[in-house]
Design a protein around this motif. Structure first.
Motif, mmCIF file in Angstrom:
data_model
loop_
_atom_site.group_PDB
_atom_site.id
_atom_site.type_symbol
_atom_site.label_atom_id
_atom_site.label_comp_id
_atom_site.label_asym_id
_atom_site.label_seq_id
_atom_site.Cartn_x
_atom_site.Cartn_y
_atom_site.Cartn_z
ATOM 1 N N ALA A 45 -75.751 9.200 -25.027
ATOM 2 C CA ALA A 45 -74.328 9.482 -24.931
ATOM 3 C C ALA A 45 -73.918 10.567 -25.900
ATOM 4 C CB ALA A 45 -73.518 8.213 -25.204
ATOM 5 N N SER A 46 -74.700 10.763 -26.989
ATOM 6 C CA SER A 46 -74.351 11.746 -28.001
ATOM 7 C C SER A 46 -75.127 13.048 -27.829
ATOM 8 C CB SER A 46 -74.646 11.171 -29.391
ATOM 9 O OG SER A 46 -73.978 9.956 -29.583
ATOM 10 N N PRO A 52 -65.303 18.832 -28.549
ATOM 11 C CA PRO A 52 -64.859 18.059 -29.703
ATOM 12 C C PRO A 52 -65.591 16.738 -29.841
ATOM 13 C CG PRO A 52 -63.316 17.810 -27.901
ATOM 14 C CD PRO A 52 -64.333 18.826 -27.456
ATOM 15 N N LYS A 53 -65.559 16.198 -31.055
ATOM 16 C CA LYS A 53 -66.081 14.859 -31.293
ATOM 17 C C LYS A 53 -65.071 13.847 -30.754
ATOM 18 C CE LYS A 53 -68.673 16.065 -35.440
ATOM 19 N NZ LYS A 53 -68.837 15.834 -36.889
ATOM 20 N N PRO A 54 -65.542 12.610 -30.474
ATOM 21 C CA PRO A 54 -64.591 11.596 -30.003
ATOM 22 C C PRO A 54 -63.474 11.397 -31.019
ATOM 23 C CG PRO A 54 -66.851 10.807 -29.794
ATOM 24 C CD PRO A 54 -66.901 12.071 -30.584
ATOM 25 N N ALA A 55 -62.256 11.215 -30.514
ATOM 26 C CA ALA A 55 -61.142 10.947 -31.416
ATOM 27 C C ALA A 55 -61.313 9.569 -32.027
ATOM 28 C CB ALA A 55 -59.817 11.017 -30.658
ATOM 29 N N ARG A 56 -60.820 9.418 -33.233
ATOM 30 C CA ARG A 56 -60.874 8.117 -33.893
ATOM 31 C C ARG A 56 -59.971 7.136 -33.167
ATOM 32 N NH1 ARG A 56 -62.588 6.871 -39.267
ATOM 33 N NH2 ARG A 56 -61.442 5.022 -39.749
ATOM 34 N N VAL A 57 -60.473 5.959 -32.882
ATOM 35 C CA VAL A 57 -59.652 4.933 -32.241
ATOM 36 C C VAL A 57 -58.688 4.372 -33.277
ATOM 37 C CG1 VAL A 57 -59.677 2.676 -31.128
ATOM 38 C CG2 VAL A 57 -61.465 4.324 -30.614
ATOM 39 N N LEU A 117 -68.231 13.439 -17.826
ATOM 40 C CA LEU A 117 -67.239 13.326 -18.896
ATOM 41 C C LEU A 117 -67.926 13.332 -20.257
ATOM 42 C CD1 LEU A 117 -64.914 10.610 -17.299
ATOM 43 C CD2 LEU A 117 -64.355 13.036 -17.627
ATOM 44 N N ARG A 118 -69.063 12.648 -20.344
ATOM 45 C CA ARG A 118 -69.805 12.658 -21.608
ATOM 46 C C ARG A 118 -70.338 14.059 -21.914
ATOM 47 N NH1 ARG A 118 -72.555 6.866 -20.273
ATOM 48 N NH2 ARG A 118 -71.416 5.621 -21.812
ATOM 49 N N ARG A 119 -70.918 14.696 -20.913
ATOM 50 C CA ARG A 119 -71.496 16.031 -21.128
ATOM 51 C C ARG A 119 -70.420 17.029 -21.551
ATOM 52 N NH1 ARG A 119 -71.732 20.320 -17.890
ATOM 53 N NH2 ARG A 119 -71.139 19.141 -16.020
ATOM 54 N N LEU A 120 -69.229 16.923 -20.959
ATOM 55 C CA LEU A 120 -68.130 17.828 -21.296
ATOM 56 C C LEU A 120 -67.349 17.367 -22.528
ATOM 57 C CD1 LEU A 120 -66.755 18.554 -17.700
ATOM 58 C CD2 LEU A 120 -68.198 20.033 -19.113
ATOM 59 N N LYS A 121 -67.734 16.207 -23.068
ATOM 60 C CA LYS A 121 -67.096 15.647 -24.261
ATOM 61 C C LYS A 121 -65.588 15.464 -24.055
ATOM 62 C CE LYS A 121 -70.672 17.107 -27.495
ATOM 63 N NZ LYS A 121 -71.241 15.763 -27.597
ATOM 64 N N VAL A 122 -65.274 14.711 -23.025
ATOM 65 C CA VAL A 122 -63.883 14.410 -22.676
ATOM 66 C C VAL A 122 -63.572 12.961 -23.038
ATOM 67 C CG1 VAL A 122 -62.218 14.192 -20.783
ATOM 68 C CG2 VAL A 122 -63.853 16.095 -20.800
ATOM 69 N N ASP A 123 -62.573 12.742 -23.868
ATOM 70 C CA ASP A 123 -62.085 11.394 -24.123
ATOM 71 C C ASP A 123 -61.280 10.950 -22.905
ATOM 72 O OD1 ASP A 123 -63.194 11.708 -26.591
ATOM 73 O OD2 ASP A 123 -61.357 11.398 -27.731
#
Length: 292
Positions: A45-46, A52-57, A117-123
């Motif tokens: 997944a990484s 961008p990096k995943p936003a902080r929850v 979505l993972r490849r494009l790094k979309v939250d």
């Protein structure tokens, strides 16, 4: 809006009532507005890719205060937002009686979409039915363990909470809160951890009686302001055009992630994401959009 876009809008509204994504019985209560748990992403997944990096929850996923008389609140988009943020949401639909269709090979999931979505790094936020989580527990766990995503509740049964609603069977009013509870239990049974206290009405159909019946569940109902028209669509560019034409700062887009009922969504996303980023937009989960 041209003829193609009008057709997509109609199909999109109809599609919210029909089918949806992919990448035991718990006895604990449904999640309330408590701290969300974030699992570390798997190496796959990484995988390295620009973006961008995943936003902080948020430590406590934001919710809205109940409406008059304790009615469940309803959120549609970030009102009067000037920041270029947009929330893409994907309904993982499967009704309680569609097990035989899945057994015959119909795909209510769409792992290729989740991979893109993972490849494009979309939250993104996935509104999942409990029945879907039971049919695809490994995918529910994967989505709900990836900090790129959060899972919200789309009911257990995907039956309507008010009638008429596109021909869907109706959940009896006394059973509405327990139907939502059952979906939260299914997510937990699958091992999903990034679960937020948001709910989307099947078909987008609700009334004050439904909002009152859901009050004990402690959820915020989440609708949308942009209909993608991806349900049953065959033209990915037409879907992309409708989203790109409708998005404005603070928008909340409704899409689907079912191979059988929304077959062009993944292709549309491959165009939507870079074009919105080129316009300066950032993709956020509903929890972040609501907290801004």
């Amino acid at each position: 809006m041209n003829t193609s876009a009008r057709k997509l809008a109609v199909l999109g509204l109809l599609g919210t009532a029909l089918v949806g994504c992919g990448g035991g019985a718990a006895e604990t209560p449904a999640p309330k507005p408590k701290a969300a748990v974030v699992a570390s992403p798997s190496p796959k997944a990484s995988a390295a890719a620009p973006g961008p990096k995943p936003a902080r929850v948020p430590a406590v996923p934001p919710t809205m205060a109940p409406g008059p008389g304790g009615l469940t609140p309803v959120y549609t988009h970030r009102v009067k937002s000037t920041e270029k943020v947009v929330a893409l949401t994907f309904d993982a639909d499967m009704t309680a009686d569609q097990g035989p269709r899945a057994a015959r090979g119909e795909h209510f999931d769409n792992p290729e979409l989740i991979a893109t979505l993972r490849r494009l790094k979309v939250d993104a936020t996935v509104f999942m039915t409990g029945r879907w989580a039971e049919e695809y527990p490994d995918q529910a766990k994967s989505i709900g363990g990836d900090p790129r995503f959060e899972i919200a509740n789309h009911s257990y049964s995907h039956y309507a909470f008010s009638s008429p609603c596109y021909g869907l069977p109706t959940v009896p009013r006394p059973d509405m809160a327990s139907d939502v509870q059952r979906a939260f239990d299914a997510f937990r049974d699958a091992g999903a951890v990034n679960v937020v206290p948001y709910f989307r009405f099947p078909g987008g159909c609700y009334d004050d009686a439904a909002l009152r019946a859901l009050a004990p569940a402690g959820v915020t109902a989440v609708q949308w302001d942009v209909v993608s028209g991806d349900a049953f669509a065959k033209d990915a560019d037409a879907v992309a055009d409708q989203v790109l034409d409708g998005v404005k700062p603070g928008s909340l887009v409704v899409m689907h992630c079912t191979r059988s009922a929304a077959p062009v969504t993944e292709r549309a996303i491959r165009r939507i994401v870079p074009e919105l980023r080129a316009r300066g937009y950032r993709f956020v989960k509903v929890s972040e959009l609501m907290s801004r």
